[in-house]
Design an enzyme around this catalytic site. Structure first.
Site, PDB file in Angstrom:
ATOM      1  N   LYS A   1      22.491  26.286 -59.062  1.00 29.56           N
ATOM      2  CA  LYS A   1      21.097  26.544 -59.430  1.00 29.56           C
ATOM      3  C   LYS A   1      20.939  26.486 -60.949  1.00 29.56           C
ATOM      4  CE  LYS A   1      17.661  30.175 -58.771  1.00 29.56           C
ATOM      5  NZ  LYS A   1      17.371  31.409 -58.044  1.00 29.56           N
TER       6      LYS A   1
ATOM      7  N   GLU B   1      32.779  28.461 -63.189  1.00 29.21           N
ATOM      8  CA  GLU B   1      33.665  27.897 -62.158  1.00 29.21           C
ATOM      9  C   GLU B   1      33.200  26.492 -61.756  1.00 29.21           C
ATOM     10  OE1 GLU B   1      32.315  30.878 -62.138  1.00 29.21           O
ATOM     11  OE2 GLU B   1      33.597  32.381 -61.176  1.00 29.21           O
TER      12      GLU B   1
ATOM     13  N   GLY C   1      20.086  32.490 -54.812  1.00 26.96           N
ATOM     14  CA  GLY C   1      21.301  31.742 -54.467  1.00 26.96           C
ATOM     15  C   GLY C   1      21.761  31.979 -53.045  1.00 26.96           C
ATOM     16  N   ARG C   2      21.852  33.240 -52.655  1.00 25.06           N
ATOM     17  CA  ARG C   2      22.396  33.541 -51.324  1.00 25.06           C
ATOM     18  C   ARG C   2      21.387  33.272 -50.202  1.00 25.06           C
ATOM     19  NH1 ARG C   2      21.941  37.593 -54.658  1.00 25.06           N
ATOM     20  NH2 ARG C   2      20.672  39.427 -54.265  1.00 25.06           N
TER      21      ARG C   2
ATOM     22  N   GLU D   1      25.746  41.844 -51.814  1.00 20.76           N
ATOM     23  CA  GLU D   1      25.155  41.455 -53.098  1.00 20.76           C
ATOM     24  C   GLU D   1      23.681  41.860 -53.138  1.00 20.76           C
ATOM     25  OE1 GLU D   1      26.799  37.855 -55.031  1.00 20.76           O
ATOM     26  OE2 GLU D   1      24.723  37.198 -55.105  1.00 20.76           O
TER      27      GLU D   1
ATOM     28  N   HIS E   1      44.350  41.932 -32.207  1.00 21.95           N
ATOM     29  CA  HIS E   1      45.807  42.053 -32.372  1.00 21.95           C
ATOM     30  C   HIS E   1      46.157  42.438 -33.798  1.00 21.95           C
ATOM     31  CE1 HIS E   1      46.593  40.295 -28.396  1.00 21.95           C
ATOM     32  NE2 HIS E   1      45.407  39.754 -28.625  1.00 21.95           N
TER      33      HIS E   1
ATOM     34  N   LYS F   1      29.974  37.047 -64.953  1.00 20.25           N
ATOM     35  CA  LYS F   1      29.910  35.724 -65.581  1.00 20.25           C
ATOM     36  C   LYS F   1      30.128  35.858 -67.091  1.00 20.25           C
ATOM     37  CE  LYS F   1      27.010  33.359 -62.110  1.00 20.25           C
ATOM     38  NZ  LYS F   1      25.821  32.601 -61.780  1.00 20.25           N
TER      39      LYS F   1
HETATM   40  C1  G6Q Z   1      23.621  34.477 -55.200  1.00 19.73           C
HETATM   41  C2  G6Q Z   1      24.182  34.721 -56.500  1.00 19.73           C
HETATM   42  C3  G6Q Z   1      25.440  33.978 -56.805  1.00 19.73           C
HETATM   43  C4  G6Q Z   1      25.204  32.528 -57.204  1.00 19.73           C
HETATM   44  C5  G6Q Z   1      26.485  31.963 -57.812  1.00 19.73           C
HETATM   45  C6  G6Q Z   1      26.344  30.523 -58.187  1.00 19.73           C
HETATM   46  O1  G6Q Z   1      22.613  34.969 -54.780  1.00 19.73           O
HETATM   47  O2  G6Q Z   1      23.220  34.544 -57.466  1.00 19.73           O
HETATM   48  O3  G6Q Z   1      26.359  34.003 -55.746  1.00 19.73           O
HETATM   49  O4  G6Q Z   1      24.784  31.773 -56.119  1.00 19.73           O
HETATM   50  O5  G6Q Z   1      26.855  32.730 -58.909  1.00 19.73           O
HETATM   51  O6  G6Q Z   1      25.318  30.347 -59.109  1.00 19.73           O
HETATM   52  P1  G6Q Z   1      24.801  28.911 -59.459  1.00 19.73           P
HETATM   53  O7  G6Q Z   1      24.216  28.301 -58.230  1.00 19.73           O
HETATM   54  O8  G6Q Z   1      23.774  29.097 -60.538  1.00 19.73           O
HETATM   55  O9  G6Q Z   1      25.984  28.134 -59.935  1.00 19.73           O
END
Ligand code: G6Q
Length: 544
Positions: A204, A210, A265-266, A351, A382, A510
């Site tokens: 986003k 990463e 994001g989620r 989250e 198990h 971050k």
């Molecule tokens: C989700 C969070 C988080 C996010 C990641 C990746 O709700 O905000 O998990 O999706 O940190 O972020 P970017 O899509 O900006 O790389």
């Protein structure tokens, strides 16, 4: 004391819990033959049974009163109306607009046309990739798609593709690289041919450490293995809301799929973040996934609280966490295809609601969120079910299973389901001392040995679970199930008065890594942190 824990509805639930805690679940079933009919609900192909919860009709009435006291009905309307329910970021949370017919308004403007435009872009791109019309630089069709993203830009798509494997194309394999640990990328690239590999950089913000590190390394690998700079446009595409950063990375904006700041994001697998899903299962199936979610949205928005699936699941969760003392919640899918569901829901629940400040910035004095975990059945049986049956902590659980297997073979599915039913039944009932005694006597055990073994074979039972049965794991049903969980989390956030759409904890993570990074580079002895961090960093520097 907070307004919530001081409120009449909260106090009434506390008093009610004190009375009800004296009743074993076994007794509640014996006292009421209609318990299943009273405490189960059917929505299309999804059946939810919450009768194995420590509740009676009064509990549900009191929980509904709590929901109304917290203004739930108005909060649901606010979210669907596009109000800025994400108050700390001053944003709307309109993921429902990604899958609904609309109109959905944001600041008076209908956003449905923008959503449709990106869906059309995804549609034609997906078809071009799947049909082989779009080819790699050497003229061969794409055989592999690598999604580079993390968190919300990874968990949803990877879980859905695993869940819907029978619907995926046999020509294209999808891979997910999320971890900054080079192992993730290197092991993925080992088997790939750059001529036939498409990289989707999903972020986003397009600034996540990463993802950008993995994306740069993937580009270097591509160039080092035969690709040329001019081929990058064909092999690297972006899903993002940050056009400027996408261009800086060198991706042609015409190869960018947009999404918006009103999609968390989620909550984004329904947006262009779902592009790897669409490529894997085809756009028709992706539309089915959206349709399933949209049906659940409609149910959530328009069904009275008493018959509303996400509301009921949420309130049962509140009952467990805030009144019965549950500290963790297990998600136990009796479906191997859903093996990533617990990890996905972990993010959605933990989250979203793992917060200590309420919407008005005051510290809360009640538990918000829950530690969510789980593994598919029967594997978990198990491993960790021992603690579920005989441990002394209170753990709530959701058992999920399809009535029909995606992969029928012999009597596997019947055996799987026998385990599913047996587990929830025995967690609820347990085994009494006299039942164990009778069994040991019938085995001819001597009285000394019997008395020694007896306490170990007693199961107290009275352990609550929800059972979620659905006809078959298809795109539409999966869409409904995921939307159900999203809305469950929203309902709980309303009860707890927290904002489920921000994630300041993630943002902090971050930033922190960035400051330590510079210390790791030089030779100097590090002294500016606490003695533990200094010691660990210096040990690493000596040994790396
Ligand atoms: C989700 C969070 C988080 C996010 C990641 C990746 O709700 O905000 O998990 O999706 O940190 O972020 P970017 O899509 O900006 O790389």
């Amino acid at each position: 004391m907070s307004t919530l824990t001081h409120s009449p509805a909260w106090n009434a639930l506390h008093d009610h819990r004190t009375i009800l805690s004296g009743h074993h679940l076994r007794d509640l079933f014996e006292q009421d033959e209609d318990r299943f009919d009273k405490f189960s609900l059917l929505f299309n192909d999804i059946l939810i049974d919450y009768s194995k919860q420590p509740i009676n009709s009064e509990s549900m009435t009191l929980l509904m009163t709590l929901a109304r006291q917290q203004g739930l009905e108005e909060w649901i309307r606010k979210m669907f109306r596009g109000e800025r329910v994400n108050n700390t970021e001053n944003r709307a949370a309109l993921h429902v607009a990604l899958r609904g017919e609309g109109p959905f308004h944001l600041d008076g403007v209908d956003i449905t046309p923008s959503v449709k435009r990106v869906l059309m872009q995804m549609d034609s791109y997906t078809q071009a990739i799947r049909s082989g019309e779009l080819k790699g630089y050497s003229g061969s069709r794409f055989t592999d798609v690598v999604n580079i993203g993390i968190g919300g830009s990874d968990l949803g798509p990877s879980m859905v593709i695993d869940a819907l494997k029978p619907y995926t194309s046999s020509h294209i394999v999808t891979h997910f690289v999320s971890n900054i640990d080079g192992t993730n990328l290197i092991e993925t690239l080992k088997s790939l041919n750059p001529e036939t590999t498409l990289f989707i950089i999903s972020s986003k913000t397009f600034t996540t450490q990463e993802t950008m590190t993995n994306a740069r390394s993937a580009r270097e690998w591509f160039i080092a293995h035969g690709g040329r700079e001019k081929d990058i446009a064909k092999h690297f595409i972006a899903v993002s809301s940050n056009r400027e950063e996408v261009e800086k990375f060198g991706i042609d904006p015409s190869n960018m799929f947009e999404f918006w700041d009103w999609v968390g994001g989620r909550y984004s697998l329904w947006s262009a973040i779902g592009l790897p899903i669409a490529i894997a299962i085809g756009m028709e199936n992706f539309y089915q996934l959206l349709d399933g979610a949209s049906r659940m949205d409609h149910h959530f928005k328009s069904t009275p609280l008493e018959k509303n699936l996400p509301v009921i699941l949420a309130l049962i969760g509140i009952w467990q966490i805030n009144f019965c003392g549950a500290t963790t919640h297990a998600v136990l899918p009796y479906d191997q295809s859903l093996h990533r569901l617990p990890a996905y829901l972990q993010q959605i629940e933990m989250e979203s609601n793992g917060k200590t400040a309420d919407r008005d910035g005051r510290s809360v004095d009640y538990s918000t969120g829950v530690v969510l975990w789980g593994e598919p059945g029967t594997n978990g049986q198990h491993a960790f079910y021992q603690l579920l049956h005989q441990g002394n902590q209170i753990i709530s659980s959701d058992f999920l299973a399809p009535c029909q297997s995606q992969n029928p073979i012999g009597n596997h599915h019947t055996l799987l389901m026998a385990n599913f039913f047996a587990q929830t039944e025995s967690l609820m009932k347990g085994r009494t001392e006299s039942e164990v005694r009778d069994e040991l006597v019938s085995q001819g055990m001597s009285s000394d040995a019997l008395e020694k073994l007896l306490p170990h074979k007693i199961f107290s039972g009275n352990r609550a679970s929800n059972s979620i049965l659905f006809k078959r794991l298809d795109p539409q049903t999966l869409g409904s199930l995921l939307a159900m969980y999203e809305h469950k989390v929203f309902v709980q956030s309303v009860i707890w008065n927290v904002n489920p759409f921000d994630q300041w904890g993630v943002e902090l993570g971050k930033k922190l890594a960035g400051s330590i990074l510079s210390e790791l580079k030089g030779d100097s002895h590090v002294t500016r942190y606490d003695s533990s961090s200094n010691g660990l960093i210096n040990h690493f520097k000596k040994n790396c």
